[in-house]
Design a protein around this motif. Structure first.
Motif, PDB file in Angstrom:
ATOM      1  N   VAL A   1      -6.501 -10.354   0.963  1.00 29.39           N
ATOM      2  CA  VAL A   1      -6.106 -10.757   1.679  1.00 29.39           C
ATOM      3  C   VAL A   1      -6.118 -12.474   2.580  1.00 29.39           C
ATOM      4  O   VAL A   1      -7.561 -12.510   2.851  1.00 29.39           O
TER       5      VAL A   1
ATOM      6  N   VAL B   1       1.064 -12.362   5.389  1.00 25.12           N
ATOM      7  CA  VAL B   1       2.245 -10.758   5.144  1.00 25.12           C
ATOM      8  C   VAL B   1       2.778 -10.134   5.891  1.00 25.12           C
ATOM      9  O   VAL B   1       2.304 -10.233   6.845  1.00 25.12           O
TER      10      VAL B   1
ATOM     11  N   MET C   1      -2.793  -9.810  -2.046  1.00 29.93           N
ATOM     12  CA  MET C   1      -1.733 -10.875  -0.851  1.00 29.93           C
ATOM     13  C   MET C   1      -1.975 -12.065  -0.502  1.00 29.93           C
ATOM     14  O   MET C   1      -2.950 -12.288   0.498  1.00 29.93           O
TER      15      MET C   1
ATOM     16  N   PHE D   1       2.563  -4.466   3.635  1.00 30.82           N
ATOM     17  CA  PHE D   1       1.101  -4.447   3.027  1.00 30.82           C
ATOM     18  C   PHE D   1       0.561  -3.310   4.175  1.00 30.82           C
ATOM     19  O   PHE D   1      -0.729  -2.534   3.236  1.00 30.82           O
TER      20      PHE D   1
ATOM     21  N   HIS E   1       6.635 -11.505  -1.332  1.00 32.66           N
ATOM     22  CA  HIS E   1       5.580 -11.293  -0.358  1.00 32.66           C
ATOM     23  C   HIS E   1       4.028 -11.123  -0.667  1.00 32.66           C
ATOM     24  O   HIS E   1       3.154 -11.394  -0.301  1.00 32.66           O
TER      25      HIS E   1
END
Length: 119
Positions: free
Chosen positions: A44, A68, A64, A73, A115
């Motif tokens: 992330v 987020v 990601m 997630f 996303h």
């Protein structure tokens, strides 16, 4: 990295831009672990995608980009944990001579482009 050497984790969530180091070192450390102790890595990050172009995709299972959304997630972490646990069970049953599961790949949860998810 010390904690990763002490016990097994199914998934670790990692940012590559760390205050005192780089998450890329953690990815290298995970690569050095025996397969049965290797967690799946979810990166992330707010880093540019060029920094991540050469990460080891055998280790980094998903990326990601920040910001987020919590629901996608959490869903992704649950899927990754379940998948990693099944893979570890499959590895241990294969080495013991037990029959293996179907081996069919599992799909990650549907997440829209908004996303910013890479699998």
């Amino acid at each position: 990295m010390f904690k990763l050497g002490e016990r097994r984790y199914s998934v670790i969530v990692l940012d590559v831009m760390l205050k005192a180091s780089s998450g890329l070192y953690v990815i290298d450390f995970v690569r050095s672990l025996p397969g049965s102790q290797r967690p799946s890595v979810l990166v992330v990050t707010g880093a540019k995608s060029q920094i991540l172009a050469n990460v080891d995709r055998a280790i980094v299972k998903a990326i990601m980009f920040k910001p987020v959304d919590l629901e996608p997630f959490a869903a992704l972490v649950r899927v990754m944990a379940a998948r990693n646990t099944r893979e570890q069970l499959h590895e241990s049953s294969s080495s013991s001579g037990s029959p293996s599961p179907s081996g069919k790949p599992e799909m990650a949860p549907a997440v829209g482009a908004e996303h910013k998810l890479l699998l």
